[in-house]
Motif scaffolding. Structure first.
Motif, PDB file in Angstrom:
ATOM      1  N   ALA A 112      13.803   3.695   3.802  1.00 39.00           N
ATOM      2  CA  ALA A 112      12.602   4.527   4.642  1.00 39.00           C
ATOM      3  C   ALA A 112      11.129   3.862   4.702  1.00 39.00           C
ATOM      4  CB  ALA A 112      12.831   5.855   3.701  1.00 39.00           C
ATOM      5  N   ARG A 113      10.319   3.105   3.740  1.00 36.25           N
ATOM      6  CA  ARG A 113       9.581   2.928   4.341  1.00 36.25           C
ATOM      7  C   ARG A 113       9.065   1.703   5.060  1.00 36.25           C
ATOM      8  NH1 ARG A 113       8.628   1.960  -0.742  1.00 36.25           N
ATOM      9  NH2 ARG A 113       9.080  -0.331  -1.402  1.00 36.25           N
TER      10      ARG A 113
ATOM     11  N   LEU B 118       0.915  -0.931  -0.148  1.00 34.15           N
ATOM     12  CA  LEU B 118       0.145  -0.250  -0.665  1.00 34.15           C
ATOM     13  C   LEU B 118       0.795   0.974   0.333  1.00 34.15           C
ATOM     14  CD1 LEU B 118      -2.800  -0.285   2.435  1.00 34.15           C
ATOM     15  CD2 LEU B 118      -3.095  -0.261  -0.176  1.00 34.15           C
ATOM     16  N   ALA B 119       1.961   1.189   0.890  1.00 32.00           N
ATOM     17  CA  ALA B 119       2.898   2.525   0.602  1.00 32.00           C
ATOM     18  C   ALA B 119       3.415   2.998  -0.214  1.00 32.00           C
ATOM     19  CB  ALA B 119       4.006   2.303   2.214  1.00 32.00           C
ATOM     20  N   LYS B 120       4.556   1.658  -1.053  1.00 32.71           N
ATOM     21  CA  LYS B 120       4.623   1.527  -2.263  1.00 32.71           C
ATOM     22  C   LYS B 120       3.689   2.406  -3.508  1.00 32.71           C
ATOM     23  CE  LYS B 120       7.430  -0.475  -6.091  1.00 32.71           C
ATOM     24  NZ  LYS B 120       8.381  -2.012  -5.863  1.00 32.71           N
ATOM     25  N   ILE B 121       2.465   2.410  -3.711  1.00 28.39           N
ATOM     26  CA  ILE B 121       1.484   2.417  -4.425  1.00 28.39           C
ATOM     27  C   ILE B 121       1.702   3.619  -4.330  1.00 28.39           C
ATOM     28  CG2 ILE B 121      -0.953   2.067  -5.119  1.00 28.39           C
ATOM     29  CD1 ILE B 121      -0.563  -0.966  -5.049  1.00 28.39           C
ATOM     30  N   SER B 122       1.334   4.225  -2.768  1.00 24.35           N
ATOM     31  CA  SER B 122       0.393   5.200  -2.360  1.00 24.35           C
ATOM     32  C   SER B 122       1.786   6.727  -2.446  1.00 24.35           C
ATOM     33  CB  SER B 122       0.543   5.472  -1.386  1.00 24.35           C
ATOM     34  OG  SER B 122       0.200   7.579  -0.764  1.00 24.35           O
TER      35      SER B 122
ATOM     36  N   LEU C 132       8.382   7.386   0.959  1.00 21.56           N
ATOM     37  CA  LEU C 132       6.707   5.635  -0.133  1.00 21.56           C
ATOM     38  C   LEU C 132       7.864   5.483  -1.035  1.00 21.56           C
ATOM     39  CD1 LEU C 132       3.928   7.786   0.711  1.00 21.56           C
ATOM     40  CD2 LEU C 132       4.700   5.878   2.700  1.00 21.56           C
ATOM     41  N   LEU C 133       8.557   6.020  -1.848  1.00 16.97           N
ATOM     42  CA  LEU C 133       8.892   5.470  -2.230  1.00 16.97           C
ATOM     43  C   LEU C 133      10.942   5.075  -2.030  1.00 16.97           C
ATOM     44  CD1 LEU C 133       8.558   8.132  -5.678  1.00 16.97           C
ATOM     45  CD2 LEU C 133       7.292   6.124  -4.842  1.00 16.97           C
TER      46      LEU C 133
END
Length: 410
Positions: free
Chosen positions: A327-328, A259-263, A322-323
């Motif tokens: 870090a994510r 979810l974080a990556k897509i966001s 997020l990318l």
């Protein structure tokens, strides 16, 4: 009796402690109810709204809440339409969050229209030339869709699921969920965009006015993309808050990471288009109506810092986090990115509603400041407390997190 309602194979806090928690949340909730009664009983002159600011905290919060609720339709889209199977472990919770976001949006509108007893006029005497009519229809219909998506969770409660009809009905609803999700995506797509189109068709407000594609101004598409970018982050944020209070992990980290990556990618795309739109507006559109871009940032508190904060601090920084895989996967940084992303959405909606009205557009106009009073704050925040109550009850009694048993064996 309480233990019989709790999903099998999971542990919950003692019932007495749960009642204390719900009781604490009732206090600020009841203050919000009082604010509602004050506004309904004594009219909107109990607020700081006026002829200069018919749009204030309520509308800005409404737009922001609807964007945050976009996590429900976008997660359902990824799960049922794109077929990302891992998201089955969080789509239920995204639905619960979506139900409360849209309930809050409709609830805030119920106090904002001033005469809630005439709210049905929106549907019976619809103004077919107004974008807000389409928004009202789509929001109401999508809220119904969310309730349908939430219903199988209720029917799967241990006690309810003992009966044949609820069990069979829940099974059929699950089978129909891809079609229901597709309807929800369609409805969300249009009302998210139309909310961005409302300020952008105001010819007399060059701060917000935009050209566009056919009948849709550019902000129509920017609002859709920003909702898709921030909705998953809000779902992640509320999931982590729930895990903190529950003192257990409820969703595997790979689900959160997806979810974080897509966001992050969606936020990056939104920022690119947002920057292009802002430059085009400042270089071409604003000067063409005799208003240099700087004139719209000449009155405090709406200086240039507003644009820098929205795009830079609340946009670029969370996008970078997020990318970045490293870090994510750092939990504090991930939470920071989600907070900044969600705050950025609220700031954008405030700018597109309140700041749009604040900027003088005529040489004889004066700048009038606005800040919400207690009734506006209490009635808006009331939905935060009610959402916490509903989420707490849903978590305690409904099978929301499929991975909970696996991650927390008894």
């Amino acid at each position: 009796m309480d233990s019989a309602l709790i999903p099998k194979g999971v542990k919950r806090c003692p019932f007495g402690l749960f009642l204390v928690w719900i009781g604490i949340l009732q206090i600020p909730f009841l203050i919000g109810v009082i604010a509602y009664l004050v506004c309904w009983g004594l009219a909107l002159n109990q607020t700081y709204l006026n002829n200069n600011y018919p749009f204030g905290l309520w509308i800005a919060a409404d737009l922001g809440i609807i964007a945050l609720g976009g996590g429900a339709f976008f997660t359902a889209f990824l799960r049922y339409i794109i077929k990302i199977d891992e998201l089955k472990n969080i789509v239920n919770f995204a639905t619960v969050i979506g139900v409360m976001c849209y309930a809050a949006a409709l609830g805030i509108l119920a106090v904002d229209i001033g005469q809630p007893l005439r709210g049905w006029h929106i549907f019976w005497h619809a103004n077919v030339h107004s974008m807000l009519t389409e928004v009202a229809f789509c929001i109401s219909c999508y809220f119904t869709v969310l309730l349908i998506e939430y219903l199988p969770l209720v029917l799967e409660n241990r006690e309810i699921n003992k009966f044949g009809f609820p069990r069979s009905f829940a099974h059929h609803l699950h089978e129909a969920m891809p079609a229901i999700a597709a309807i929800g995506v369609f409805l969300s797509f249009f009302h998210q965009g139309s909310l961005g189109g409302v300020p952008s068709v105001l010819y007399g407000r060059p701060f917000a006015y935009r050209e566009g594609f056919l009948v849709w101004p550019w902000t129509f598409f920017l609002f859709i993309l920003s909702a898709m970018a921030c909705g998953p982050c809000f779902t992640i944020l509320i999931t982590r808050i729930t895990e903190t209070f529950a003192k257990k992990q409820l969703v595997k980290r790979n689900v959160i990471d997806i979810l974080a990556k897509i966001s992050g990618w969606l936020l990056g795309g939104y920022l690119v288009l947002k920057i292009i739109d802002t430059i085009s507006w400042g270089v071409s559109l604003a000067p063409s109506v005799g208003a240099p871009a700087g004139s719209f940032y000449a009155n405090q508190p709406y200086g240039w810092w507003v644009l820098i904060t929205e795009v830079g601090i609340l946009g670029i920084i969370p996008c970078i986090i997020l990318l970045s895989t490293r870090a994510r996967q750092n939990q504090p940084l991930l939470i920071l990115a989600c907070l900044l992303n969600c705050a950025g959405i609220f700031m954008n909606r405030w700018i597109m509603s309140v700041q749009t009205l604040a900027v003088p557009v005529m040489s004889f106009d004066k700048f009038f400041s606005y800040h919400p009073n207690w009734a506006e704050w209490a009635s808006t925040l009331m939905w935060v407390w009610l959402s916490a109550i509903v989420i707490s009850i849903s978590y305690r009694y409904l099978p929301i997190f499929p991975q909970e048993k696996e991650l927390n064996p008894l």
